[in-house]
Design an enzyme around this catalytic site. Structure first.
Site, mmCIF file in Angstrom:
data_model
loop_
_atom_site.group_PDB
_atom_site.id
_atom_site.type_symbol
_atom_site.label_atom_id
_atom_site.label_comp_id
_atom_site.label_asym_id
_atom_site.label_seq_id
_atom_site.Cartn_x
_atom_site.Cartn_y
_atom_site.Cartn_z
ATOM 1 N NE ARG A 169 -3.972 0.040 1.920
ATOM 2 C CZ ARG A 169 -4.875 0.551 2.763
ATOM 3 N NH1 ARG A 169 -4.907 0.121 4.014
ATOM 4 N NH2 ARG A 169 -5.714 1.483 2.367
ATOM 5 C CG ASP A 197 -3.307 6.840 6.272
ATOM 6 O OD1 ASP A 197 -4.387 7.395 6.523
ATOM 7 O OD2 ASP A 197 -3.118 5.615 6.429
HETATM 8 O O1 MRU Z 1 -7.435 2.470 4.400
HETATM 9 P P1 MRU Z 1 -7.170 2.400 5.883
HETATM 10 O O2 MRU Z 1 -8.287 1.819 6.672
HETATM 11 O O3 MRU Z 1 -5.835 1.746 6.152
HETATM 12 O O4 MRU Z 1 -7.037 3.923 6.315
HETATM 13 C C1 MRU Z 1 -6.824 4.218 7.659
HETATM 14 C C2 MRU Z 1 -6.823 5.662 7.966
HETATM 15 O O5 MRU Z 1 -6.975 6.502 7.095
HETATM 16 C C3 MRU Z 1 -6.524 6.035 9.378
HETATM 17 O O6 MRU Z 1 -7.216 7.175 9.746
HETATM 18 C C4 MRU Z 1 -5.008 6.295 9.505
HETATM 19 O O7 MRU Z 1 -4.290 5.209 8.996
HETATM 20 C C5 MRU Z 1 -4.609 6.567 10.896
HETATM 21 S S1 MRU Z 1 -4.615 5.089 11.844
HETATM 22 C C6 MRU Z 1 -4.086 5.389 13.423
#
Ligand code: MRU
Length: 349
Positions: free
Chosen positions: A88, A239
């Site tokens: 990812r 992220d």
């Molecule tokens: O696609 P995801 O579910 O991995 O996205 C997660 C998020 O956007 C969260 O808000 C981010 O990773 C922060 S997690 C502490």
């Protein structure tokens, strides 16, 4: 305690987040390829959690290497790291964890030529990354609690809780838990978070399990509840945070930040230092993952859009720094101008 990912002697145990809240099923992943696939398929998700999973996947892959020399082991190690880095693209914690594993490999290699010893050191490094994440989230909770008034209602988007991290507190939900543990009354409004529904399936689930009052809304209700005066603060995870404070988080976060500004509601980002990427000057350089159109055209197995329709499915958006009131990290709270405050926190870390 909710444990999204755990090291075990014979593999890595993961809570399959795709099945929540209907089913609490744990999978045992027995190879690094299975771990990479679990990250891609979002069995495990959330920036810190995928960093931990990648580190454990690398340690597992290395443990299973049949290489008998350090050179053979290093070749396998690099191949595994490459595989993990292609899972990812947006969350920088994944790349941060891979780089930490690389540094640990180089250090181990410079100190020993015993292949088994190198493997053990890399397992220890992956487990340390996990342990440090739990401590970082507790610190985020302590710093964040000071910003949350007694009796507050916090609106959050996506899931930045135990499930998105090493477990326990989480980041954005760590702030909520920190406030609760400081004796404050606090409630949460959770956006459902289309299309993957992390808010409805995960945030609502983990808060209800923890006894924290939570009210679920659909994403298009956020403006309405703000206008009604129901929201004291917005707290979201991240992220990747660029050097200037621009923040990538789950798609829809930007929309919530614009609404918060319009309603004079503080908008906080909560994330560990490992989410800050000083190598990029602004959010324009953050790679945004696009996911399969079926996430938009289907709800589970139920088709909700015409066959063959064009779909755009970016998984993240970037909130410009001027919409962010403060960034709560495990090393302290950064305020604008972020170019200076974030650098100071990272360099002091
Ligand atoms: O696609 P995801 O579910 O991995 O996205 C997660 C998020 O956007 C969260 O808000 C981010 O990773 C922060 S997690 C502490």
């Amino acid at each position: 305690m909710i444990k999204p990912v755990e090291w075990a002697a014979d593999g890595i145990i993961m809570l399959d987040q795709r099945l929540l809240p209907a089913e609490e099923r744990y999978l045992k992943l027995r190879s690094y390829e299975e771990v990479a696939d679990a990250i891609r398929q979002m069995v495990v998700r959330g920036a810190p959690a995928i960093g931990i999973a990648a580190a454990m996947g690398i340690a597992l892959g290395l443990k299973q290497s049949i290489g008998t020399s350090v050179a053979d082991l290093e070749e396998d190690f690099e191949y595994i790291c490459e595989t993990m880095s292609r899972t990812r693209p947006t969350a920088v914690n994944l790349f941060w964890a891979i780089e930490r594993m690389r540094a640990a490999f180089q250090k181990a290699k410079s100190e020993t030529s015993d292949v088994e010893e190198i493997k053990q050191r890399l397992i220890a490094e992956a487990r340390a990354i996990h342990e440090e994440d739990l401590a970082a989230n507790r610190a985020i909770g302590r710093f964040g609690a000071e910003l949350i008034p007694d009796g507050a209602t916090v609106l959050t988007h996506c899931n930045a809780g135990a499930l998105a991290t090493g477990g326990d507190y989480g980041t954005a939900l760590g702030v909520v838990r920190g406030a609760r543990d400081a004796g404050k009354r606090v409630a949460v409004i959770a956006d459902e978070t289309r299309p993957f529904l992390q808010g409805a399936r995960l945030t609502a689930w983990e808060l209800a399990k923890d006894g924290i009052p939570v009210t679920l809304i659909t994403d298009n209700m956020a403006g309405h509840v703000m206008k009604q005066g129901k929201v004291s603060a917005v707290v979201v995870g991240a992220d990747r945070i660029a050097a200037n404070g621009d923040t990538a988080n789950k798609i829809g976060t930007y929309m919530v930040a614009v609404l918060a500004k319009e309603h004079n509601i503080p908008f906080y980002v909560a994330a560990p230092i490992s989410t800050i990427d000083l190598s990029i000057p602004s959010g324009d350089q953050i790679p945004i993952e696009e996911r399969d159109p079926s996430e938009v055209t289907q709800l589970r197995d139920q088709r909700i859009a015409p066959e063959g329709i064009d779909v755009y499915n970016p998984a993240f958006d970037v909130t410009p720094n001027e919409l962010i009131t403060a960034i709560i990290t495990d090393k302290g709270v950064a305020r604008p101008p972020y170019t200076q405050s974030l650098r100071a926190l990272v360099q002091g870390a």
